[in-house]
Enzyme design. Structure first.
Site, short mmCIF file in Angstrom:
data_model
loop_
_atom_site.label_atom_id
_atom_site.label_comp_id
_atom_site.label_asym_id
_atom_site.label_seq_id
_atom_site.Cartn_x
_atom_site.Cartn_y
_atom_site.Cartn_z
N GLY A 208 0.88 -1.37 -0.15
CA GLY A 208 0.25 0.34 0.10
C GLY A 208 0.55 1.37 -0.06
O GLY A 208 0.49 2.03 -1.09
N PHE A 209 1.82 1.58 1.05
CA PHE A 209 2.38 2.74 1.20
C PHE A 209 1.79 3.89 0.89
O PHE A 209 2.28 4.62 0.88
CB PHE A 209 3.26 2.58 -0.32
CG PHE A 209 4.04 1.50 0.13
CD1 PHE A 209 4.83 0.51 1.32
CD2 PHE A 209 4.28 0.65 -1.05
CE1 PHE A 209 5.31 -0.40 0.88
CE2 PHE A 209 4.79 -1.08 -1.38
CZ PHE A 209 5.09 -1.39 -0.11
N ILE B 257 -1.95 -5.93 4.25
CA ILE B 257 -0.96 -5.51 2.94
C ILE B 257 0.38 -5.77 3.04
O ILE B 257 1.08 -4.90 2.04
CB ILE B 257 -1.20 -3.77 3.12
CG1 ILE B 257 -0.18 -2.47 4.18
CG2 ILE B 257 -2.40 -2.41 2.90
CD1 ILE B 257 -0.49 -1.44 4.00
N GLY B 258 0.13 -6.40 3.04
CA GLY B 258 1.63 -7.36 3.39
C GLY B 258 2.74 -6.86 4.48
O GLY B 258 3.89 -7.76 4.52
N LYS C 56 10.05 -10.87 13.28
CA LYS C 56 10.56 -11.09 12.02
C LYS C 56 9.52 -9.68 11.55
O LYS C 56 10.17 -9.20 10.70
CB LYS C 56 10.38 -11.99 12.03
CG LYS C 56 10.47 -12.34 9.97
CD LYS C 56 9.39 -13.80 10.29
CE LYS C 56 10.47 -15.45 10.68
NZ LYS C 56 10.22 -16.20 9.77
N GLN D 238 9.60 -4.59 8.46
CA GLN D 238 9.10 -3.76 7.88
C GLN D 238 9.75 -1.96 7.97
O GLN D 238 9.95 -1.33 6.38
CB GLN D 238 7.59 -3.05 8.92
CG GLN D 238 6.41 -4.03 8.39
CD GLN D 238 5.12 -2.72 8.19
OE1 GLN D 238 5.49 -1.64 7.94
NE2 GLN D 238 4.60 -2.95 9.31
N GLY E 51 4.27 1.85 16.74
CA GLY E 51 4.61 2.28 14.37
C GLY E 51 5.75 2.00 14.24
O GLY E 51 6.67 2.62 15.23
N VAL E 52 6.15 1.21 12.93
CA VAL E 52 6.75 0.71 12.57
C VAL E 52 7.32 0.55 11.10
O VAL E 52 7.81 0.73 10.56
CB VAL E 52 7.34 -0.55 13.11
CG1 VAL E 52 7.56 -1.49 14.34
CG2 VAL E 52 6.12 -1.72 12.35
N GLU F 196 6.56 3.84 8.70
CA GLU F 196 7.17 4.71 8.47
C GLU F 196 8.45 5.33 9.14
O GLU F 196 8.87 6.00 8.01
CB GLU F 196 6.04 5.65 8.34
CG GLU F 196 5.00 5.74 7.42
CD GLU F 196 3.67 6.21 7.57
OE1 GLU F 196 3.69 6.99 6.96
OE2 GLU F 196 2.86 6.14 9.08
#
Lengths: 745, 326
Positions: free
Chosen positions: A250-251, A474-475, A641, A646, A709-710, A712
């Site tokens: 997504g990004f 989203i992966g 992992k 990410q 949060g990881v 961004e």
């Protein structure tokens, strides 16, 4: 600190959370069983293809679809002359929040950018649709258009701020302090526009049954997309089902509702057929926004000891979409005596930009952290030492506490592991054959946000747990992370937990954006688990009967007080229940109130230290990143992992930002000149060295489970670390991204 | 993609006849370029004649020590051939510097000679392009020209030839064997590709019915010590900004033999004869290399977007010759 949160973090002995558990969806993905939006079969499925405008601004004066209609297999050619009208957006609807553009596709003859969809061909095969689309002939009345960011930059207007995203700040008189500073740097940076290149191009399969709509879509925001479609097509929200069990990356590019989704739904309604619209890579470039270009000024004044007396950071970016917080990191990173921050925007007749992994922060930290490095050169001070001299104890602008701040620890650990002490500080002094070797650092910083998320947790009489939350795979391994969290909260093995995601029939999950999905869903899942435990406790006989929830521990597949307890199976069997279910609803009002309250109490963010080694060919200027180390403070890590993946993925994307990615928009026509993976250079494997990722794994005390949060933070600071390493290797300061070899010749 | 007829040829003559009888027909080899261009609507053959079943996939020794390479030899096979490694390392390096393993497994030597430019304006049907549509104009002039040529260009076209292999073939004086309805002929590499002039749509000396059947590499002893150096915007899977195919033999500090060709800068694979002439018999030192590079690049026509290529080409030529002389 909120007490309920602290208890949630403490009460469960951590067992699954933190483990590098294999993601649940790996076998499905590896064997190809995982279904994506363009893979859902429907009987009688029709295929759509877009016709794109070839002028930037104007109106369509004639559109000849005769040849297209004559192609065998063509069902319909939808244009502004015959397409059903979509309803306008409503300001009052949260679904309007995810509009990609304001354009009324096929609703008018207006053209707003070069590449805008102006017709849709629906056919029995994708090949026929694409071929017919190439035969549609259009004539335009062209109007003057503003297409050149560099030319329009002087006409920028101030960006509006709001309570969550502020755009301007002043502390003291930064200009006077800069003028008086004995040591200073004053630099002008530019960053180019960039496009999204998720491995899965955007795709939609849409199916109407009367007034009921089913949509398989590549979306990062199921709940908002559902609201948006209900509004645009004039049906009740309950009539719309959005399915996105898997999304191929997504990004930020799949957070908004873009033309492909709307036009697939429109085409399905117009033809009465299920319709699939899988965008070509080129169509993604023409219809899905990317990263805004910027011009930034960073000016720093310091005393001779390197203490900052002035910090000025201004930016000009493009308007439209979600305005990036380009100067956001400059609010929080340095204890400067005076600060001046401004963000401005220019209007262009191009596809509007959108969120792209750390939308403002990725490029804002490039300018800020490159300028800090340059100041270190001016002062003759080690760049890490300069940062430590200016590390603030409290938020520099507001004086508020940091909920978490471990940059000193991150730099100390990073410097040790990277071998920073072996760096010869003189430019060009480190050489390996034809390669000039350089080492650079930069600070990573991304604000931490928690969004509303609903969830239900269902405990079966056999001790299995079903977590239901409409979040997005989203992966990133999102479902696995929530399973780990629920397993610990209820004291059951990971294998006992199943997680359902990706469906608007599920309780509404958070948007997969702002690095907030896992922490937001965790808040909902933890609250639901807590509620569930209370319900189960209320059903239990001795020795649990009458115990207070605080006395009870969830472990070993049941509830326990001290040495005695009962399994869930025993409790449910005793109560004659085959399951117990608890639900937690998402509240937007509560979310806004809590966000405002938290914002007054503390500043919360993920951060880190990026360490980069580059090799620059002494003859040709080719830059190769040869080593990378990132040390991150992301609070607690749920899955060792997938979190590392990410962070690593963010660094890879940052290396693209630093060295090669750039959308070329021809200023004469507004046309994207390189809309393909051959010509738009994302990094390839050979560009990426081994990337070491470390995290400090210290829970934040103000969030559920301590997550920051990881998604961004990994990309922030990367471009600066590369630029700073190049500066060290060559003595050359490159101010304009990407750092291509011609800038070093 | 527009509909087209597909024919699978059983022998060379049948293939040639099939194309000769169909205006707008194309031979299909690995398809790594043609199929892309068909998808983009740039190539629009009414008929595609698949030649991949023809017996043209052998690499044979020639009596003089050279090699005869069948037109259907895949890039990956040729790159791995031990004779190529030993006698013409620049050929193997050029092949491995191109595309990706998947593409190299498909792409053929014959098709490589016929690769079309990566000029983005050629690829965009909405842009003006004299190569795609004679007389339409050229949007590359005044546009983004980072990938464009500086040697052999015209006011009609500044597109660069994209091939890596062809640069090595140019340096080695390869000969292209072709078959048409009129029979077989041999075209020296230097004459195979055409400069754009005012007919940029005519890219090679091939007649429409002619099929490339083989490429012959003559014995070139100096090529045993050769190098292909490719400079680009990322480490792999990108076209050359500048590439250099060079072979050098130095005896007693003097250049005894040299071959030099350039990619990424020429409207066709660019044999650097001016540089070779200056180098031959002269000193093998940095100054001589630089003078030779400058002589070759002296006629360059640059634009703002590709002006750096003269500096880059000079630096890459010097670095490659330095490496070979060391």
């Amino acid at each position: 600190m909120s007490t309920e949160v602290a208890e949630a973090g403490r009460a469960e002995a951590v067992r699954q959370v933190g483990r590098p558990a294999d993601r649940f969806d790996a076998p499905e993905k590896v064997t190809g069983r995982a279904k994506y939006a363009a893979e859902f079969p429907y009987p009688d499925l029709a295929y759509a293809a877009l016709v794109h405008s070839t002028v930037a601004r104007g109106r369509i004066t004639a559109l000849d679809a005769g040849a297209a209609r004559a192609v065998r297999g063509v069902i319909e050619v939808l244009t502004h002359e015959n397409a059903p009208k979509m309803r306008p957006l409503s300001r009052l609807n949260l679904g309007s929040f995810v509009k990609g553009t304001n354009v009324d596709y096929l609703g008018t003859d207006q053209v707003h950018w070069n590449g805008q969809p102006i017709a849709v061909v629906v056919a029995e095969t994708p090949e026929a649709a694409r071929h017919a689309a190439s035969l549609v002939r259009v004539t335009y009345e062209e109007l003057p258009a503003k297409l050149d960011f560099a030319a329009e930059e002087p006409h920028a207007v101030p960006q509006k701020g709001n309570a969550i995203m502020r755009s301007a700040a002043d502390k003291g008189d930064a200009h006077a302090a800069l003028a008086a500073a004995p040591v200073k740097v004053d630099l002008r940076f530019t960053t180019p526009p960039q496009n999204h290149n998720a491995i899965e191009p955007h795709a939609t399969t849409a199916f109407w049954q009367g007034d009921r709509l089913t949509v398989h879509d590549t979306t990062q925001s199921i709940a908002f997309l559902r609201k948006h479609l209900a509004m645009r097509f004039g049906v009740p929200e309950r009539n719309v089902r959005v399915l996105a069990p898997f999304v191929g990356g997504g990004f930020g590019g799949k957070g908004m509702v873009w033309a492909g989704t709307l036009l697939a739904v429109l085409a399905a309604r117009a033809t009465g057929r299920p319709v699939r619209l899988a965008l070509t890579r080129e169509s993604v470039y023409h219809t899905v926004g990317g990263r805004t270009p910027t011009v930034q000024r960073v000016a720093l004044g310091a005393d001779r000891d390197g203490r900052l007396t002035a910090l000025i950071h201004t930016s000009v970016a493009r308007s439209g979409g979600m305005p990036g917080q380009v100067t956001a990191a400059s609010r929080h990173l340095y204890a400067a005596e005076t600060v001046h921050l401004r963000q401005s925007l220019v209007d262009l007749d191009l596809l509007p930009p959108t969120a792209m992994r750390a939308p403002g922060e990725a490029i804002g930290t490039f300018a800020l952290e490159a300028a800090v490095d340059e100041l270190a050169w001016e002062l003759g001070v080690d760049p890490i030492e300069l940062r430590m001299r200016n590390e603030p104890e409290r938020d520099p602008l507001t004086g508020r506490a940091f909920s978490h701040r471990m940059l000193r620890e991150a730099y100390a650990l990073g410097a040790e592991r990277f071998g920073w002490r072996e760096r010869d500080p003189r430019p060009g002094a480190m050489r390996d054959g034809r390669w000039l070797v350089g080492m650079g650092v930069a600070t990573a910083y991304h604000p931490s946000l928690i969004m509303p998320a609903a969830a239900t947790v269902r405990l079966g009489a056999d001790g299995t747990v079903l977590v239901r939350c409409g979040l997005h795979e989203i992966g990133v391994g999102a479902a696995t992370a929530q399973a780990q969290i629920a397993a610990d909260a209820l004291g059951v093995p990971l294998e006992s937990v199943r997680v359902e995601v990706g469906d608007s029939d599920l309780p509404a999950g958070p948007m997969a954006g702002g690095s907030a999905q896992t922490a937001s869903a965790a808040a909902g899942v933890l609250a639901a688990c807590d509620k569930l435990k209370r319900q189960v406790l209320a059903l239990a006989g001795p020795p649990l009967r009458g115990r207070k929830p605080e006395e009870v521990q969830a472990r070993d597949g049941g509830l326990h007080v001290g040495g005695s307890g009962m399994t869930y199976a025993e409790i449910l069997a005793g109560a004659g229940r085959d399951h117990v279910e608890a639900a937690v609803k998402a509240g937007w009002a509560r979310f806004l109130a809590r966000t405002a309250r938290d914002g007054r109490r503390w500043v919360r963010a993920a951060s880190g230290a990026q360490f980069c080694e580059v090799r620059v060919d002494a003859d040709t200027g080719e830059v190769r990143v040869s080593r990378w180390l990132g040390v991150f403070d992301v609070g607690r890590v749920v899955n060792a992992k997938t979190a590392a993946s990410q962070l690593r993925g963010g660094i890879v994307m940052g290396i693209g930002l630093a060295l090669s990615e750039q959308t070329l928009v021809d200023p004469r026509t507004g046309r994207v000149v390189n809309p393909s993976l051959a010509e738009y250079h994302v990094p390839v494997h050979a560009d990426i060295p081994r990337i070491d990722v470390h995290y400090l794994d210290d829970p934040d005390p103000t969030t559920p489970l301590g997550l920051l949060g990881v998604g961004e933070v990994g990309i922030t600071g990367v471009a600066a670390a590369v630029a700073n390493a190049v500066r060290h290797a060559t003595g050359r300061r490159v101010l304009d991204l990407p750092i291509t070899l011609d800038k070093l010749l | 993609m527009r509909p087209f007829a597909y024919v699978r040829a059983a022998d060379v003559d049948e293939a040639v006849r099939a194309v000769a009888g169909e205006p707008g027909a194309k031979f299909l080899g690995g398809g790594t370029n043609l199929v892309d261009l068909m998808r983009e609507g740039i190539e629009r053959p009414a008929t595609v004649v698949d030649v991949t079943a023809l017996p043209l996939a052998a690499v044979d020794d020639l009596p003089d020590g050279g090699l005869r390479i069948g037109a259907l030899v895949r890039n990956s096979a040729l790159a791995a051939d031990p004779r190529v490694h030993a006698r013409y390392p620049m050929v193997s390096q050029a092949l491995l510097a191109g595309a990706s393993p998947q593409l190299r497994n498909m792409a053929t030597v014959g098709g490589n000679l016929l690769q079309r430019t990566r000029c983005p304006y050629f690829y965009d049907a909405a842009a003006a392009c004299n190569k795609r549509e004679p007389g339409a104009g050229c949007d590359a002039l005044g546009g983004f020209t980072r990938g464009h040529a500086i040697l052999g260009v015209s006011e009609s076209c500044i597109a660069a030839h994209p091939s890596d292999l062809c640069v090595a073939l140019a340096a080695l004086d390869a000969v292209v064997e072709v078959r048409g309805v009129g029979g077989t002929r041999r075209i020296p590499m230097a004459e195979f590709h055409r400069l754009p002039g005012d007919t940029p749509h005519v890219e090679t000396a091939l007649a429409p019915d002619e099929l490339v059947t083989a490429v012959e590499l003559p014995a070139v002893p100096v090529a045993a010590r050769s190098r292909y150096r490719k400079v680009r915007d990322r480490a792999s899977y990108a076209f050359a900004l500048v590439s250099v195919a060079a072979a050098l033999e130095v005896r007693d500090g003097v250049v005894a033999d040299v071959r030099l060709a350039l990619g990424g800068v020429g409207a066709k694979p660019w044999r650097a004869r001016a540089a070779e002439e200056l180098l031959a018999g002269g000193p093998a030192d940095e100054d001589a290399f630089a003078r030779a590079a400058e002589a070759e690049l002296e006629p360059a026509t640059v634009r703002p977007g590709n002006a750096f290529k003269t500096r880059l080409a000079r630096a890459t030529i010097v670095a490659t010759l330095r490496e070979l002389s060391g």
